[in-house]
Motif scaffolding. Sequence first.
Motif, PDB file in Angstrom:
ATOM      1  N   GLU B  95       0.923  -0.981   0.142  1.00 43.43           N
ATOM      2  CA  GLU B  95      -0.035  -0.012   0.002  1.00 43.43           C
ATOM      3  C   GLU B  95       0.887   1.389  -0.115  1.00 43.43           C
ATOM      4  O   GLU B  95       0.671   2.392  -0.747  1.00 43.43           O
ATOM      5  CB  GLU B  95      -0.919   0.017   1.207  1.00 43.43           C
ATOM      6  CG  GLU B  95      -1.903   1.175   1.311  1.00 43.43           C
ATOM      7  CD  GLU B  95      -2.840   1.269   0.012  1.00 43.43           C
ATOM      8  OE1 GLU B  95      -2.876   0.669  -0.539  1.00 43.43           O
ATOM      9  OE2 GLU B  95      -3.261   2.610   0.097  1.00 43.43           O
ATOM     10  N   GLU B  96       1.799   1.161   0.891  1.00 39.73           N
ATOM     11  CA  GLU B  96       2.688   2.348   0.743  1.00 39.73           C
ATOM     12  C   GLU B  96       3.382   2.670  -0.600  1.00 39.73           C
ATOM     13  O   GLU B  96       3.496   3.782  -1.276  1.00 39.73           O
ATOM     14  CB  GLU B  96       4.158   2.104   1.919  1.00 39.73           C
ATOM     15  CG  GLU B  96       5.108   2.994   2.013  1.00 39.73           C
ATOM     16  CD  GLU B  96       5.079   4.492   2.460  1.00 39.73           C
ATOM     17  OE1 GLU B  96       4.046   4.524   3.365  1.00 39.73           O
ATOM     18  OE2 GLU B  96       6.098   5.125   2.358  1.00 39.73           O
ATOM     19  N   VAL B  97       3.895   1.421  -1.206  1.00 40.17           N
ATOM     20  CA  VAL B  97       4.413   1.437  -2.502  1.00 40.17           C
ATOM     21  C   VAL B  97       3.417   2.090  -3.613  1.00 40.17           C
ATOM     22  O   VAL B  97       3.801   3.037  -4.231  1.00 40.17           O
ATOM     23  CB  VAL B  97       4.975   0.191  -2.998  1.00 40.17           C
ATOM     24  CG1 VAL B  97       5.223   0.436  -4.506  1.00 40.17           C
ATOM     25  CG2 VAL B  97       6.259  -0.124  -2.210  1.00 40.17           C
ATOM     26  N   ALA B  98       2.009   1.885  -3.417  1.00 35.96           N
ATOM     27  CA  ALA B  98       1.041   2.330  -4.360  1.00 35.96           C
ATOM     28  C   ALA B  98       0.975   3.455  -4.175  1.00 35.96           C
ATOM     29  O   ALA B  98       1.004   4.468  -5.233  1.00 35.96           O
ATOM     30  CB  ALA B  98      -0.359   1.282  -4.222  1.00 35.96           C
ATOM     31  N   GLN B  99       1.138   4.186  -2.920  1.00 30.66           N
ATOM     32  CA  GLN B  99       0.641   5.557  -2.656  1.00 30.66           C
ATOM     33  C   GLN B  99       2.029   6.386  -3.033  1.00 30.66           C
ATOM     34  O   GLN B  99       1.728   7.554  -3.987  1.00 30.66           O
ATOM     35  CB  GLN B  99       0.205   5.719  -1.203  1.00 30.66           C
ATOM     36  CG  GLN B  99      -0.760   5.293  -0.786  1.00 30.66           C
ATOM     37  CD  GLN B  99      -1.884   5.573  -1.808  1.00 30.66           C
ATOM     38  OE1 GLN B  99      -2.148   6.737  -2.436  1.00 30.66           O
ATOM     39  NE2 GLN B  99      -3.118   4.679  -1.781  1.00 30.66           N
ATOM     40  N   LEU B 100       3.038   5.751  -2.861  1.00 33.65           N
ATOM     41  CA  LEU B 100       4.396   6.519  -3.339  1.00 33.65           C
ATOM     42  C   LEU B 100       4.271   6.681  -4.856  1.00 33.65           C
ATOM     43  O   LEU B 100       4.797   7.775  -5.390  1.00 33.65           O
ATOM     44  CB  LEU B 100       5.449   5.549  -2.810  1.00 33.65           C
ATOM     45  CG  LEU B 100       5.831   5.910  -1.244  1.00 33.65           C
ATOM     46  CD1 LEU B 100       7.158   5.059  -0.990  1.00 33.65           C
ATOM     47  CD2 LEU B 100       6.063   7.409  -0.945  1.00 33.65           C
ATOM     48  N   LYS B 101       4.081   5.742  -5.605  1.00 39.10           N
ATOM     49  CA  LYS B 101       3.928   5.746  -7.006  1.00 39.10           C
ATOM     50  C   LYS B 101       2.861   6.829  -7.525  1.00 39.10           C
ATOM     51  O   LYS B 101       3.478   7.693  -8.486  1.00 39.10           O
ATOM     52  CB  LYS B 101       3.476   4.370  -7.501  1.00 39.10           C
ATOM     53  CG  LYS B 101       4.444   3.404  -7.776  1.00 39.10           C
ATOM     54  CD  LYS B 101       4.045   2.240  -8.287  1.00 39.10           C
ATOM     55  CE  LYS B 101       5.213   1.126  -8.609  1.00 39.10           C
ATOM     56  NZ  LYS B 101       4.591  -0.258  -9.068  1.00 39.10           N
ATOM     57  N   ARG B 102       1.881   6.801  -6.693  1.00 40.75           N
ATOM     58  CA  ARG B 102       0.879   7.987  -7.234  1.00 40.75           C
ATOM     59  C   ARG B 102       1.589   9.152  -6.873  1.00 40.75           C
ATOM     60  O   ARG B 102       1.482  10.136  -7.728  1.00 40.75           O
ATOM     61  CB  ARG B 102      -0.356   7.787  -6.140  1.00 40.75           C
ATOM     62  CG  ARG B 102      -1.257   6.910  -6.686  1.00 40.75           C
ATOM     63  CD  ARG B 102      -2.722   7.262  -6.499  1.00 40.75           C
ATOM     64  NE  ARG B 102      -3.380   7.538  -5.137  1.00 40.75           N
ATOM     65  CZ  ARG B 102      -4.031   8.568  -4.711  1.00 40.75           C
ATOM     66  NH1 ARG B 102      -4.256   9.588  -5.626  1.00 40.75           N
ATOM     67  NH2 ARG B 102      -4.267   8.958  -3.495  1.00 40.75           N
ATOM     68  N   LEU B 103       2.283   9.412  -5.676  1.00 34.71           N
ATOM     69  CA  LEU B 103       2.773  10.551  -5.422  1.00 34.71           C
ATOM     70  C   LEU B 103       3.923  11.121  -6.620  1.00 34.71           C
ATOM     71  O   LEU B 103       3.789  12.155  -6.981  1.00 34.71           O
ATOM     72  CB  LEU B 103       3.730  10.615  -4.229  1.00 34.71           C
ATOM     73  CG  LEU B 103       3.956  11.947  -3.492  1.00 34.71           C
ATOM     74  CD1 LEU B 103       3.032  12.582  -2.983  1.00 34.71           C
ATOM     75  CD2 LEU B 103       4.911  11.463  -2.285  1.00 34.71           C
ATOM     76  N   ILE B 104       4.679  10.097  -6.855  1.00 32.61           N
ATOM     77  CA  ILE B 104       5.768  10.360  -7.927  1.00 32.61           C
ATOM     78  C   ILE B 104       5.373  10.680  -9.246  1.00 32.61           C
ATOM     79  O   ILE B 104       5.737  11.502  -9.995  1.00 32.61           O
ATOM     80  CB  ILE B 104       6.657   8.977  -8.047  1.00 32.61           C
ATOM     81  CG1 ILE B 104       7.650   8.600  -6.736  1.00 32.61           C
ATOM     82  CG2 ILE B 104       7.589   9.089  -9.145  1.00 32.61           C
ATOM     83  CD1 ILE B 104       8.359   7.560  -6.609  1.00 32.61           C
ATOM     84  N   GLN B 105       4.338   9.930  -9.652  1.00 35.22           N
ATOM     85  CA  GLN B 105       3.701  10.395 -10.878  1.00 35.22           C
ATOM     86  C   GLN B 105       3.296  11.961 -10.711  1.00 35.22           C
ATOM     87  O   GLN B 105       3.352  12.636 -11.738  1.00 35.22           O
ATOM     88  CB  GLN B 105       2.121   9.660 -10.992  1.00 35.22           C
ATOM     89  CG  GLN B 105       2.340   8.861 -12.270  1.00 35.22           C
ATOM     90  CD  GLN B 105       1.200   8.428 -13.110  1.00 35.22           C
ATOM     91  OE1 GLN B 105       0.122   8.267 -11.940  1.00 35.22           O
ATOM     92  NE2 GLN B 105       1.009   7.950 -13.890  1.00 35.22           N
ATOM     93  N   GLN B 106       2.542  12.247  -9.555  1.00 33.13           N
ATOM     94  CA  GLN B 106       2.027  13.845  -9.577  1.00 33.13           C
ATOM     95  C   GLN B 106       3.303  14.549  -9.579  1.00 33.13           C
ATOM     96  O   GLN B 106       3.174  15.610 -10.472  1.00 33.13           O
ATOM     97  CB  GLN B 106       1.518  13.817  -8.206  1.00 33.13           C
ATOM     98  CG  GLN B 106       0.116  13.464  -8.079  1.00 33.13           C
ATOM     99  CD  GLN B 106      -0.681  14.242  -7.139  1.00 33.13           C
ATOM    100  OE1 GLN B 106      -0.372  15.335  -6.703  1.00 33.13           O
ATOM    101  NE2 GLN B 106      -1.880  13.800  -6.804  1.00 33.13           N
ATOM    102  N   ILE B 107       4.375  14.381  -8.992  1.00 33.30           N
ATOM    103  CA  ILE B 107       5.575  15.260  -8.985  1.00 33.30           C
ATOM    104  C   ILE B 107       6.115  15.345 -10.555  1.00 33.30           C
ATOM    105  O   ILE B 107       6.381  16.268 -10.907  1.00 33.30           O
ATOM    106  CB  ILE B 107       6.575  14.641  -8.021  1.00 33.30           C
ATOM    107  CG1 ILE B 107       6.053  14.814  -6.684  1.00 33.30           C
ATOM    108  CG2 ILE B 107       7.899  15.487  -8.386  1.00 33.30           C
ATOM    109  CD1 ILE B 107       6.946  13.962  -5.641  1.00 33.30           C
ATOM    110  N   GLU B 108       6.238  14.041 -11.100  1.00 25.78           N
ATOM    111  CA  GLU B 108       7.051  14.099 -12.273  1.00 25.78           C
ATOM    112  C   GLU B 108       5.982  14.708 -13.599  1.00 25.78           C
ATOM    113  O   GLU B 108       6.740  15.067 -14.628  1.00 25.78           O
ATOM    114  CB  GLU B 108       7.287  12.689 -12.849  1.00 25.78           C
ATOM    115  CG  GLU B 108       8.422  12.410 -11.830  1.00 25.78           C
ATOM    116  CD  GLU B 108       8.964  10.982 -12.181  1.00 25.78           C
ATOM    117  OE1 GLU B 108       8.473  10.188 -13.130  1.00 25.78           O
ATOM    118  OE2 GLU B 108      10.164  10.975 -11.880  1.00 25.78           O
ATOM    119  N   GLN B 109       4.692  14.656 -13.498  1.00 26.43           N
ATOM    120  CA  GLN B 109       4.011  15.302 -14.253  1.00 26.43           C
ATOM    121  C   GLN B 109       4.250  16.860 -14.295  1.00 26.43           C
ATOM    122  O   GLN B 109       4.088  17.554 -15.215  1.00 26.43           O
ATOM    123  CB  GLN B 109       2.304  15.148 -14.240  1.00 26.43           C
ATOM    124  CG  GLN B 109       1.968  13.590 -14.482  1.00 26.43           C
ATOM    125  CD  GLN B 109       0.665  13.263 -14.398  1.00 26.43           C
ATOM    126  OE1 GLN B 109      -0.179  14.292 -13.923  1.00 26.43           O
ATOM    127  NE2 GLN B 109       0.137  11.997 -14.656  1.00 26.43           N
TER     128      GLN B 109
END
Lengths: 116, 116
Positions: B95-109
């Motif tokens: 779950e942590e990884v899943a949320q981190l991925k969402r976060l990273i996506q937001q940052i990289e966009q």
Amino acid sequence: MTAEQSDQPDQHPVNALDDVVHQRVRLGILTVAHQARRVEFGFLRTALDLTAGNLSQHLSVLEKAGLVHIEKGYEGKRPRTWLTLTPAGDRALREEVAQLKRLIQQIEQGGSDAQA
Amino acid sequence: MTAEQSDQPDQHPVNALDDVVHQRVRLGILTVAHQARRVEFGFLRTALDLTAGNLSQHLSVLEKAGLVHIEKGYEGKRPRTWLTLTPAGDRALREEVAQLKRLIQQIEQGGSDAQA
DNA sequence: GCAGTCAGCTTTGCATTGCAAACTGATCCT
DNA sequence: AGGATCAGTTTGCAATGCAAAGCTGACTGC
């Protein structure tokens, strides 16, 4: 199992994470600030669902660390506080992301039981 | 207290992160435990470059949260402590990884998701 | 066999952090 | 004018995180 690279103190990704940046709320603040050029205090407050006091303190931590620039002024007659990422803040956020990616990779590769 | 429009409680990824899991050191512990089926205390200690006391306490936090199982025994005559992820721990890490991925996506966009 | 040493953790003590309630000061409403 | 509301800051306190000191048993020299 002989040659221990003791000159390699820590190669683990988590040891490359900066606690100032990694902290949950501050990571959120930096993320929002990265997405928008300039963010209002009040926007952050609701976007991240924080109390004003809590946000206020996290901002001063970030400012003291040189990661954000805080700008106080007025919008009409109302006092406002705006926030921008400094270049250092942007770098720090990128670095956090880079290490998180390394971490995620480690987690997703090496499992005994892995399933996406 | 003004029942404001909090029907959108928090859509931000960082609000979905669990502080028990997100904490830097514990995230490291969970990662290592995920990669190896069963980890020794001493291995974690050096892999993450921690003092024994610090590690000991993080382990009890994780155990209390039901994320790891701690097993004490002997290897030969030496006392040892081993650690395994529980199913809940594995889920929490994913779950942590899943949320981190969402976060990273937001940052990289990096798009401007502006405010008012 | 019993002092001394070492490995392997645990517990303790303390400084830092993080949180929300209380407060300050200005504006808006009536 | 007096109260309500907005926009943040400061205060007080509980929880967290850290390393040093402490504890327990095994092995070593004498």
